[in-house]
Design a protein around this motif. Structure first.
Motif, PDB file in Angstrom:
ATOM      1  N   MET A   1      12.595  21.216  -1.432  1.00 45.05           N
ATOM      2  CA  MET A   1      13.283  21.643  -2.623  1.00 45.05           C
ATOM      3  C   MET A   1      13.069  20.670  -3.771  1.00 45.05           C
ATOM      4  SD  MET A   1      15.243  24.054  -3.539  1.00 45.05           S
ATOM      5  CE  MET A   1      16.576  24.535  -4.489  1.00 45.05           C
ATOM      6  N   LYS A   2      13.196  19.360  -3.421  1.00 41.23           N
ATOM      7  CA  LYS A   2      12.988  18.370  -4.464  1.00 41.23           C
ATOM      8  C   LYS A   2      11.550  18.422  -4.975  1.00 41.23           C
ATOM      9  CE  LYS A   2      16.381  14.898  -3.297  1.00 41.23           C
ATOM     10  NZ  LYS A   2      16.590  13.520  -2.916  1.00 41.23           N
ATOM     11  N   MET A   3      10.637  18.693  -4.081  1.00 46.70           N
ATOM     12  CA  MET A   3       9.232  18.740  -4.448  1.00 46.70           C
ATOM     13  C   MET A   3       8.959  19.916  -5.390  1.00 46.70           C
ATOM     14  SD  MET A   3       6.721  16.986  -4.068  1.00 46.70           S
ATOM     15  CE  MET A   3       5.263  16.567  -3.248  1.00 46.70           C
ATOM     16  N   THR A   4       9.586  21.042  -5.151  1.00 42.40           N
ATOM     17  CA  THR A   4       9.407  22.214  -5.992  1.00 42.40           C
ATOM     18  C   THR A   4       9.953  21.959  -7.384  1.00 42.40           C
ATOM     19  OG1 THR A   4       9.712  23.582  -4.022  1.00 42.40           O
ATOM     20  CG2 THR A   4       9.815  24.691  -6.131  1.00 42.40           C
ATOM     21  N   LYS A   5      11.147  21.365  -7.464  1.00 39.73           N
ATOM     22  CA  LYS A   5      11.737  21.031  -8.763  1.00 39.73           C
ATOM     23  C   LYS A   5      10.837  20.048  -9.509  1.00 39.73           C
ATOM     24  CE  LYS A   5      16.610  21.752  -7.734  1.00 39.73           C
ATOM     25  NZ  LYS A   5      17.929  21.142  -7.645  1.00 39.73           N
ATOM     26  N   PHE A   6      10.329  19.070  -8.806  1.00 41.43           N
ATOM     27  CA  PHE A   6       9.451  18.077  -9.423  1.00 41.43           C
ATOM     28  C   PHE A   6       8.161  18.733  -9.946  1.00 41.43           C
ATOM     29  CE2 PHE A   6       7.859  14.028 -10.445  1.00 41.43           C
ATOM     30  CZ  PHE A   6       6.518  13.996 -10.073  1.00 41.43           C
ATOM     31  N   ALA A   7       7.595  19.654  -9.196  1.00 42.22           N
ATOM     32  CA  ALA A   7       6.368  20.337  -9.602  1.00 42.22           C
ATOM     33  C   ALA A   7       6.625  21.207 -10.832  1.00 42.22           C
ATOM     34  CB  ALA A   7       5.822  21.169  -8.451  1.00 42.22           C
ATOM     35  N   ILE A   8       7.745  21.931 -10.837  1.00 43.65           N
ATOM     36  CA  ILE A   8       8.084  22.781 -11.982  1.00 43.65           C
ATOM     37  C   ILE A   8       8.334  21.918 -13.213  1.00 43.65           C
ATOM     38  CG2 ILE A   8       9.815  24.373 -12.902  1.00 43.65           C
ATOM     39  CD1 ILE A   8      10.072  25.519 -10.071  1.00 43.65           C
ATOM     40  N   SER A  10       7.135  18.960 -13.835  1.00 43.35           N
ATOM     41  CA  SER A  10       5.846  18.388 -14.255  1.00 43.35           C
ATOM     42  C   SER A  10       5.016  19.417 -15.001  1.00 43.35           C
ATOM     43  CB  SER A  10       5.055  17.884 -13.043  1.00 43.35           C
ATOM     44  OG  SER A  10       5.759  16.847 -12.407  1.00 43.35           O
ATOM     45  N   LEU A  11       4.978  20.638 -14.518  1.00 42.98           N
ATOM     46  CA  LEU A  11       4.231  21.693 -15.193  1.00 42.98           C
ATOM     47  C   LEU A  11       4.827  22.002 -16.569  1.00 42.98           C
ATOM     48  CD1 LEU A  11       3.463  24.157 -12.261  1.00 42.98           C
ATOM     49  CD2 LEU A  11       1.849  22.737 -13.526  1.00 42.98           C
ATOM     50  N   ALA A  12       6.147  21.989 -16.674  1.00 45.80           N
ATOM     51  CA  ALA A  12       6.799  22.246 -17.951  1.00 45.80           C
ATOM     52  C   ALA A  12       6.423  21.168 -18.971  1.00 45.80           C
ATOM     53  CB  ALA A  12       8.311  22.315 -17.776  1.00 45.80           C
ATOM     54  N   SER A  18       0.506  20.435 -23.988  1.00 46.81           N
ATOM     55  CA  SER A  18      -0.678  21.210 -24.348  1.00 46.81           C
ATOM     56  C   SER A  18      -0.402  22.086 -25.565  1.00 46.81           C
ATOM     57  CB  SER A  18      -1.158  22.052 -23.168  1.00 46.81           C
ATOM     58  OG  SER A  18      -0.200  23.036 -22.853  1.00 46.81           O
ATOM     59  N   LEU A  19       0.812  22.615 -25.695  1.00 46.12           N
ATOM     60  CA  LEU A  19       1.157  23.400 -26.881  1.00 46.12           C
ATOM     61  C   LEU A  19       1.167  22.532 -28.128  1.00 46.12           C
ATOM     62  CD1 LEU A  19       3.989  25.814 -25.661  1.00 46.12           C
ATOM     63  CD2 LEU A  19       1.620  26.356 -26.226  1.00 46.12           C
ATOM     64  N   GLN A  20       1.683  21.313 -28.000  1.00 47.51           N
ATOM     65  CA  GLN A  20       1.707  20.409 -29.143  1.00 47.51           C
ATOM     66  C   GLN A  20       0.290  20.041 -29.568  1.00 47.51           C
ATOM     67  OE1 GLN A  20       4.194  17.163 -28.004  1.00 47.51           O
ATOM     68  NE2 GLN A  20       6.094  18.239 -28.505  1.00 47.51           N
TER      69      GLN A  20
END
Length: 154
Positions: A1-8, A10-12, A18-20
Motif C-alpha cells: 500500500m505504501k509503495m502504491t501511494k509512493f508511486a502515485i 512520484s508520478l504526480a 513536465s507540464l511546467q
C-alpha cells in the motif's frame, strides 16, 4: 500500500514538472503566428546613393564604350525607360512567376534591340562583354546582396 501511494505521488510530481516545462517552451520569444512577426529592417543605400551609383556606372560605361554625346544621352534614356518597365513589372507580379519571368525577358529583349540599333557593332559587342562579366561577378554573391546592390539592368 505504501509503495502504491509512493508511486502515485512520484508520478504526480513528474507529471507536474513536465507540464511546467512545456509551459516554459510556449512562452519563448518565437511568435505564434506570422501576424505578430515584424520584418527586420534592411539597411540599404538611400535613393540618393542609388542614383549616384547608377550615374557613376553610366559614366563608366560611356567611357568604356566611347559613346558620343548623343549616344550617351540616348543610352541613359533607354536604360531608364526599361529600368522603370522592369520595376513596374516586378511590382505588378502576381503568383505566376513563369509569366512574370517571360514578361521581364520580353522587356530585356526589347532593351537589347534598342541598344543594338543605337550602338555600333563594336560598341554593342563591348557592352555585351561588360554585362556578361558583371553577371558572372554577381553569381558568387548572396541573393539579398545582389538585389540591394542593383536597382535594375544597366
Amino acid at each position: 500500500m505504501k509503495m502504491t501511494k509512493f508511486a502515485i505521488f512520484s508520478l504526480a510530481i513528474l507529471f507536474t514538472f513536465s507540464l511546467q516545462a512545456q509551459d516554459k517552451g510556449n512562452t519563448s520569444t518565437a511568435p505564434a503566428t506570422m501576424d505578430k512577426m515584424e520584418a527586420p529592417l534592411r539597411k540599404g543605400p538611400s535613393p540618393e546613393q542609388r542614383a549616384a551609383k547608377m550615374e557613376e556606372r553610366h559614366q563608366a560605361m560611356v567611357e568604356k564604350l566611347g559613346l558620343s554625346e548623343e549616344q550617351a544621352t540616348a543610352f541613359k534614356d533607354i536604360n531608364e525607360k526599361y529600368r522603370n518597365q522592369q520595376k513596374e513589372a516586378r511590382a505588378n507580379a502576381g503568383e505566376d512567376r513563369r509569366a512574370n519571368g517571360q514578361q521581364l525577358k520580353a522587356i530585356r529583349d526589347a532593351k537589347k534591340a534598342e541598344l543594338q540599333a543605337l550602338l555600333t557593332p563594336e560598341q554593342f559587342e563591348m557592352l555585351e562583354a561588360e554585362q556578361a562579366a558583371a553577371k558572372s561577378e554577381r553569381r558568387g554573391q548572396p541573393r539579398q546582396k545582389r538585389a540591394s546592390q542593383d536597382g535594375g539592368n544597366n
